[in-house]
Every structure is written in C-alpha cells, then in structure tokens.
Scaffold this active site. Structure first.
Site, PDB file in Angstrom:
ATOM      1  N   CYS A   2     -10.545 164.350   0.240  1.00 52.23           N
ATOM      2  CA  CYS A   2     -10.479 163.909   1.628  1.00 52.23           C
ATOM      3  C   CYS A   2     -10.106 162.424   1.700  1.00 52.23           C
ATOM      4  CB  CYS A   2     -11.789 164.111   2.375  1.00 52.23           C
ATOM      5  SG  CYS A   2     -12.238 165.813   2.609  1.00 52.23           S
ATOM      6  N   ARG A  27      -5.571 161.867  -3.994  1.00 48.60           N
ATOM      7  CA  ARG A  27      -6.976 162.272  -4.018  1.00 48.60           C
ATOM      8  C   ARG A  27      -7.152 163.788  -3.969  1.00 48.60           C
ATOM      9  NH1 ARG A  27     -10.239 157.707  -1.933  1.00 48.60           N
ATOM     10  NH2 ARG A  27     -11.804 159.130  -1.154  1.00 48.60           N
ATOM     11  N   TRP A  75      -9.890 168.194   2.148  1.00 45.77           N
ATOM     12  CA  TRP A  75     -10.099 169.059   0.973  1.00 45.77           C
ATOM     13  C   TRP A  75     -11.229 169.990   1.379  1.00 45.77           C
ATOM     14  CZ3 TRP A  75     -13.950 169.904  -2.819  1.00 45.77           C
ATOM     15  CH2 TRP A  75     -13.502 170.471  -4.011  1.00 45.77           C
ATOM     16  N   ASN A 101     -15.196 162.445   5.996  1.00 42.13           N
ATOM     17  CA  ASN A 101     -15.269 162.793   4.576  1.00 42.13           C
ATOM     18  C   ASN A 101     -16.726 163.040   4.258  1.00 42.13           C
ATOM     19  OD1 ASN A 101     -12.615 162.188   4.371  1.00 42.13           O
ATOM     20  ND2 ASN A 101     -12.863 160.413   3.018  1.00 42.13           N
ATOM     21  N   GLY A 102     -17.002 164.026   3.417  1.00 37.48           N
ATOM     22  CA  GLY A 102     -18.386 164.272   3.017  1.00 37.48           C
ATOM     23  C   GLY A 102     -18.872 165.611   3.520  1.00 37.48           C
ATOM     24  N   GLU A 488     -10.722 166.405 -24.295  1.00 41.64           N
ATOM     25  CA  GLU A 488      -9.906 165.745 -23.275  1.00 41.64           C
ATOM     26  C   GLU A 488      -8.491 166.345 -23.237  1.00 41.64           C
ATOM     27  OE1 GLU A 488     -10.408 164.030 -20.822  1.00 41.64           O
ATOM     28  OE2 GLU A 488      -8.587 162.922 -20.381  1.00 41.64           O
ATOM     29  N   LYS A 492      -6.849 168.140 -19.970  1.00 42.42           N
ATOM     30  CA  LYS A 492      -5.570 167.730 -19.368  1.00 42.42           C
ATOM     31  C   LYS A 492      -4.669 168.942 -19.180  1.00 42.42           C
ATOM     32  CE  LYS A 492      -6.460 164.747 -18.173  1.00 42.42           C
ATOM     33  NZ  LYS A 492      -7.587 163.878 -18.243  1.00 42.42           N
ATOM     34  N   GLU A 495      -5.913 171.320 -16.386  1.00 45.11           N
ATOM     35  CA  GLU A 495      -5.826 170.729 -15.047  1.00 45.11           C
ATOM     36  C   GLU A 495      -4.434 170.812 -14.440  1.00 45.11           C
ATOM     37  OE1 GLU A 495      -7.282 166.735 -16.134  1.00 45.11           O
ATOM     38  OE2 GLU A 495      -8.411 166.845 -14.274  1.00 45.11           O
ATOM     39  N   HIS A 511     -17.567 179.745 -35.965  1.00 44.77           N
ATOM     40  CA  HIS A 511     -18.768 180.357 -35.396  1.00 44.77           C
ATOM     41  C   HIS A 511     -18.453 181.100 -34.101  1.00 44.77           C
ATOM     42  CE1 HIS A 511     -21.189 178.425 -38.418  1.00 44.77           C
ATOM     43  NE2 HIS A 511     -20.526 177.305 -38.177  1.00 44.77           N
ATOM     44  N   LYS A 610      -9.004 163.750  -6.719  1.00 43.73           N
ATOM     45  CA  LYS A 610      -9.086 162.591  -7.599  1.00 43.73           C
ATOM     46  C   LYS A 610     -10.459 161.968  -7.564  1.00 43.73           C
ATOM     47  CE  LYS A 610      -7.414 159.449 -10.314  1.00 43.73           C
ATOM     48  NZ  LYS A 610      -7.255 159.898 -11.708  1.00 43.73           N
TER      49      LYS A 610
HETATM   50  C1  F6R Z   1      -9.814 164.634 -15.248  1.00 44.43           C
HETATM   51  C2  F6R Z   1     -10.379 163.983 -14.111  1.00 44.43           C
HETATM   52  C3  F6R Z   1     -11.779 164.315 -13.704  1.00 44.43           C
HETATM   53  C4  F6R Z   1     -12.564 163.009 -13.548  1.00 44.43           C
HETATM   54  C5  F6R Z   1     -13.959 163.299 -13.006  1.00 44.43           C
HETATM   55  C6  F6R Z   1     -14.807 162.050 -12.898  1.00 44.43           C
HETATM   56  O1  F6R Z   1      -8.485 164.300 -15.444  1.00 44.43           O
HETATM   57  O2  F6R Z   1      -9.745 163.174 -13.499  1.00 44.43           O
HETATM   58  O3  F6R Z   1     -12.379 165.154 -14.641  1.00 44.43           O
HETATM   59  O4  F6R Z   1     -12.627 162.375 -14.777  1.00 44.43           O
HETATM   60  O5  F6R Z   1     -13.862 163.884 -11.735  1.00 44.43           O
HETATM   61  O6  F6R Z   1     -14.232 161.114 -12.049  1.00 44.43           O
HETATM   62  P1  F6R Z   1     -14.624 159.589 -12.088  1.00 44.43           P
HETATM   63  O7  F6R Z   1     -14.256 159.056 -13.419  1.00 44.43           O
HETATM   64  O8  F6R Z   1     -13.845 158.978 -10.972  1.00 44.43           O
HETATM   65  O9  F6R Z   1     -16.103 159.526 -11.873  1.00 44.43           O
END
Ligand code: F6R
Length: 615
Positions: A2, A27, A75, A101-102, A488, A492, A495, A511, A610
């Site tokens: 949002c 976002r 969102w 937002n929220g 990680e 990636k 996502e 395992h 985001k």
């Molecule tokens: C992955 C990603 C999310 C953030 C997570 C935490 O690419 O962007 O997994 O890492 O939502 O977000 P922050 O770091 O902003 O607390």
C-alpha cells in the site's frame, strides 16, 4: 505494501500524485486510485484495478483538475483486488474521501454499529468503515474534520496511516499515523507533500517531517504544519533533511531496478564502509559501538530478529558474532518471536535487521525486546524509518533506496554492516588476534573490487538462464557461511520467477531432499574454497550419482569441480566469512535472468510487497 501520496499547493495535483504513485509501485499493489477537489469544490474519486497506468487510462477524459488531492496503491487485505475495494473511499454523502494503509482490527464491530444506524457500505474493506465512522461522528456531533478524526481514532484498534479530504475545506489535508509510516514534505511556498515514504517527495523538497505514532497532521495551504495527537495536544516533530537523488530513484538505463541494484553493489558497499573504515584499512569505527560500548561488549547473548532476506543476513551475522566475538547468537523470525514467550535477559542485545525499517513483525519484536529490558540495536537502510527510531542505537547500511521488490543490495549491505559490527566487537572484547583483525578489515575493503569481478559473470549467467526456465523445482546447497546464501538464492528465484526452490545445508540433503533429485532437477551448489570444500565436493558427487544436474559456484581457478559439474561459475577468492558477499551476486543474477527469460515482471512480482507493514 500500500502506498500513500498527497499534495496540497498551487500546482495541479494530478500529475504529482500519479508520478508519486509510480515511485511507490515497487512496494507492491493490485489497484490504485486518486481523489481531487476541483476549483468548483467537487470531490472526484477515480479508481482502477491493476497498475497505475490502468488508473491513468481510466482517468483519460475525466476532470482531474484541482490543486489538492490524495492517491493510493492498494495491496488487498480485506476484500478482493477490485476498483470498488480500491482507495480512496467516499463517505456516504460523498463529502469525504479517505485513503488508508494498515489494518483496522475492530472494523467488523464498528461496521455493525454503523449499519444498525442506517449507514450502508459499498466495499468489503476496513477502510470504508473508517471514513463512514468519521462522517457519522462529524454529522452527529457537529464537529470539524479534525475533531471527528480524533474521536474516530479513539475508537479504532489497529495500524493505520490515513489521509483524508473534505470538499467543504478544499484548502486542508489531514493525515494520521499509528504503526504505519507517513512522511510530510514541506514545500517552499507553504505547499505540502505527503507520502508513505520519502521517494515521491524527494524531487520537490528535501525538508520532511516523519510523523510519529499517534500524530495527526493538519496541512493548510500557506500555514505552518500543525501536528496534534488524538487528545488535541500539540506535538513538535523535527523537520529533517533528506538526501535522496533522482538518479537513485530512476533506472539509469537498466531494464529493471533489480538489475540496476545488483550492479550498484560495489558502489553501495563502498558507501556502506565510507567513514567507518579508516584510510589505512586497518580499523573500523562505528559510532554506535563508541556510544554504547559497555552494553555491546558485555552482551551475554545476541538475538537477531528479522524477516525474509534480512533474516538470511542474520544467519550470516550469527556465524560472524559466534566465531569472531564468541557471543552466543540466536536468529529468530520476527513473526514467530513476537508471539512466543521468548526468554529475554536485560543483558541480551537484540539486533533488528530490516531494509525498509517498517516491517510490522520486526517492529513488534523490537517492542517486545524493549519491554523485556534488552538493549535493541537496528540495522536498517531507510533513513528515518520506524525501526531506527524505535531502537536504542544502530547502523544504517547506506545502500540507497532499494526499489526492486526482490532485495539484493540491501542483503550485501546488511552482511557488510554485520561484518563490521562483529569485527568491532571482537576487537573490543579481545576475542580476535590483532593481526587477524587487521587482515580481515583490509580484506573487507577489497570486497567492492571483487564484487565488480563477480559481476562479470553476468554474461555467462544470461547465457545459462534459458536452460533452467523449464524447471519446476530447484535445489540450492551450501555449507557454513554459504548455507544462508543458498537460502537467499532460492528465495530470489521463487520470488521473481515463481519456480519452486529450496535452500538446504548441503550435508542435510541426504536426510530427505535427496529423494527429489533426478535429471529434471537443477541443483545449484556453492562450492567455494574453504574449510568445508572437500565435504561439499562429496555432496556434489551424491547429487551426480542420482542423475542431478549441478551448477557450481567455485573459487576462480578451481579445476577439480569443473570435472564433474555441468556448469561452473567462477568467483574471486576471499576469506571464508566474506564469501557470502561474492556468492550472493551470481545467484541474484541467475534469478533475475531466469525470470526475464520467463517473461516475468521482475521488479513487481505477483502478490509481493516491498514493505510489509501488516503482520
Ligand atoms: C526478499 C524480500 C523480503 C524482505 C522481507 C523483510 O527479497 O525482499 O523477504 O527481505 O520482507 O523486509 P525488511 O528487510 O524491509 O524488513
């Protein structure tokens, strides 16, 4: 997640609002809308499902005039993504329009009450409940807008950032914040900008006010910003200077922000270390460690709280603090930590890691830690965000705005800050030998140059990527410092390409996950030269023996693994604890190129936000 934009001034609001929404697209959202009061005092609301560009198309030919307006990207939380559920929401009479937002947690009770009083609703959202409540209070108590907002917010439980327009007062914009960020930009002409983060404001003014929880801001053209709380007590927020350039907010010739941000990493890591590592590259100074030396040095335990990519950086932090500082470390998902009854001691140091600084679960974990008397340290990117304001001290990673939804440069920035912090503390605690300390500090300063070399793998990875687009599942394996990098890499890929991927500690594969391996299953192994190198080779052999297809990330010049891996990607050599800073890069590039080959919108993956400001 949002986005809010608002403008009140002398210029046409619509282009400013649309541009602002575009700056917030990163976002994540599923619909967008705008409300404007025109010169005749009409309050016009336009909304569309889909992208901001869909909203623009919808607005073509409509009256978008007016120099006061609010706009929103939604969102979905309550109610499906649709134009009806998109914000702004009108009040019943059409006098007010509100964006939010929220989450309003007690919206159902408030809605039932209002319905029993004859108020009807158009949408399924919690937001509409708020605007109807405000209008109901305004009418039944003959209050002005501010008074009605204050009474309404007394009744609301939940998290919100709201902005509201009243067509009876076309020179006033009111907004309020509780657990969801809001920034007011102060223009030079008594005009105001409003947004959920500073990026839509940065091109108009560098003077901003970050609202605090409980603040209600009243913006009136030509007047000073007025900030009060719900009990009408005056608040005195600080005016801060922001330092975001337009270049940082634009793609600079790259097709996607994600690729730009991957390539920015050498520069970002230099910025992150600037002023913290001396010119002789043999000493690290972090002001937070100087100011809170005693607390940090005496830590009995470190608890790291974070989510997603930041949690992965935390897992690397654990290995750094344990091996260099000899402090036991626990790494917790903030969302789990906040609802357990964790044992927290007053001499624990809790490190909260977050790119956005607004992640709701991480904020809640911080609150819990503070209430338990622990010392809370923030590692954050967004300057002035809620997390740096709610932690006792901390270190910014200084990698600049991260716009691509998939986190890249923030991850390497976080690992760099955790490396500097671990080295600083190890030196203070005398748990590291002086020569080794200097050697590691010097190596850290060489990382940006080595990252530039690691980025040269881009062409090779672009050529390899089409091979993997058919895959439905991928496995990422690593050990030691490279195990979190495997997690990680897998995150990636899933996502942005929507291919299912798992990260695993390489030896743990036998395992369970080994059952999945066949010739259809790409396996990416981080097999750089370190103390577990031979063991990882055995793990690669186990994959090969089952027909698995191995792509290995190896240290440059490695001829051994080349003999039995299908593909080999070479990385510059570095010490074991900094290998994640090298190995993350090709895995980011791999995810990026696979997603591009699959035709995905890399910067705006489906369903993702985001900044996750709801739990
Ligand atoms: C992955 C990603 C999310 C953030 C997570 C935490 O690419 O962007 O997994 O890492 O939502 O977000 P922050 O770091 O902003 O607390």
């Amino acid at each position: 997640m949002c986005g809010i934009v608002g403008y009140l001034g002398r210029d046409e609001a619509y282009p400013i609002l649309i541009k602002g929404l575009k700056r917030l697209e990163y976002r994540g959202y599923d619909s967008a809308g705008v409300a404007l009061i025109d010169g005749q005092g009409e309050l016009n609301v336009y909304k569309a499902k889909g992208k901001v560009s869909d909203l623009e198309t919808y607005c073509e030919g409509k009256d978008t005039s007016g120099s006061i307006g609010i706009a929103h990207t939604r969102w979905a939380t309550h109610g499906e993504p649709s134009a009806t559920n998109a914000h702004p929401h009108y009040s019943a009479s059409g006098r007010l329009a509100l964006i939010h937002n929220g989450i309003i947690e007690n919206y159902a009770t408030i809605k039932e009450n209002l319905q029993s009083l004859g108020v009807s609703f158009r949408s399924a959202t919690d937001t509409e409940v708020l605007v109807q409540l405000i209008e109901h209070i305004q009418k039944s108590n003959d209050l002005d807008l501010l008074g009605a907002v204050q009474v309404a917010l007394h009744q609301v439980i939940g998290a919100y950032a709201i902005a509201i327009l009243d067509r009876e007062h076309p020179d006033t914009l009111i907004c309020a914040r509780q657990s969801s960020p809001l920034v007011v930009g102060l223009g030079g002409d008594g005009d105001f900008y409003l947004a959920s983060d500073a990026s839509p404001i940065a091109e108009y003014t560098d003077k901003v006010v970050y609202l605090n929880d409980g603040d209600i801001a009243v913006m009136q053209l030509g007047h000073d910003l007025q900030v009060v709380n719900i009990d009408n007590e005056e608040q005195h927020p600080k005016v801060r200077q922001i330092d975001i350039t337009l270049g940082q907010l634009e793609k600079g010739g790259y097709p996607y922000f994600m690729l730009k941000e991957i390539f920015e990493q050498p520069g970002c890591i230099r910025d992150c270390m600037r002023g913290r590592i001396n010119v002789d590259a043999d000493r690290i100074t972090l002001s937070a460690v100087i100011d809170y030396r005693e607390k940090l040095v005496a830590a009995r335990r470190i608890i790291i709280v974070a989510c997603g990519t930041s949690w992965h950086a935390g897992l690397i932090g654990k290995q750094l603090f344990e091996s260099l500082c000899r402090i036991p470390v626990e790494v917790e998902y903030a969302s789990e930590f906040r609802y357990r009854e964790p044992v927290i001691f007053p001499d624990d140091v809790v490190i909260a890691i977050s790119q956005s600084g607004e992640t709701a679960d991480t904020l809640a974990a911080i609150e819990l830690a503070r209430k338990s008397g622990a010392f809370v340290f923030g590692v954050c990117n967004a300057i002035g965000a809620s997390i740096p304001r709610q932690t006792q001290t901390g270190v910014y990673i200084h990698v600049g705005p991260e716009i691509g939804v998939a986190s890249t440069k923030a991850f390497t920035g976080q690992v760099t800050v955790l490396s500097m912090l671990a080295l600083c503390l190890a030196n203070e605690r005398r748990t590291i030998d002086g020569a080794r300390y200097k050697e590691l500090v010097a190596e850290l300063t060489r990382i940006p140059e080595k990252m530039e070399q690691a980025l040269k793998t881009n062409e090779q990875i672009e050529r390899l990527a089409p091979i993997f687009t058919y895959a439905r599942n991928c496995l990422y394996l690593g050990r030691g410092y490279n195990y979190p990098v495997a997690l990680e890499g897998a995150l990636k890929l899933k996502e942005i390409s929507y291919i299912h991927a798992e990260g695993y500690p390489a030896a743990e594969m036998k395992h369970g996950p080994i059952a999945l391996i066949d010739s259809e299953m790409p396996v990416f192994v981080i097999a750089t030269r370190d103390k577990l190198y031979d063991k990882v080779i055995s793990n690669i052999q186990e994959v090969r023996a089952r027909g698995g297809r191995v792509t290995a990330l190896v240290t440059e010049g490695d001829e051994r693994i080349r003999q039995f891996a299908d593909h080999v990607i070479e990385l510059p050599d570095t010490v074991e604890c900094f290998q994640p800073l090298m190995a993350a890069i090709p895995l980011q590039l791999l995810a990026y190129h696979i997603a591009v080959c699959k035709g995905k919108d890399v910067d705006r993956p489906r369903n993702l936000a985001k900044s996750v400001t709801v739990e």
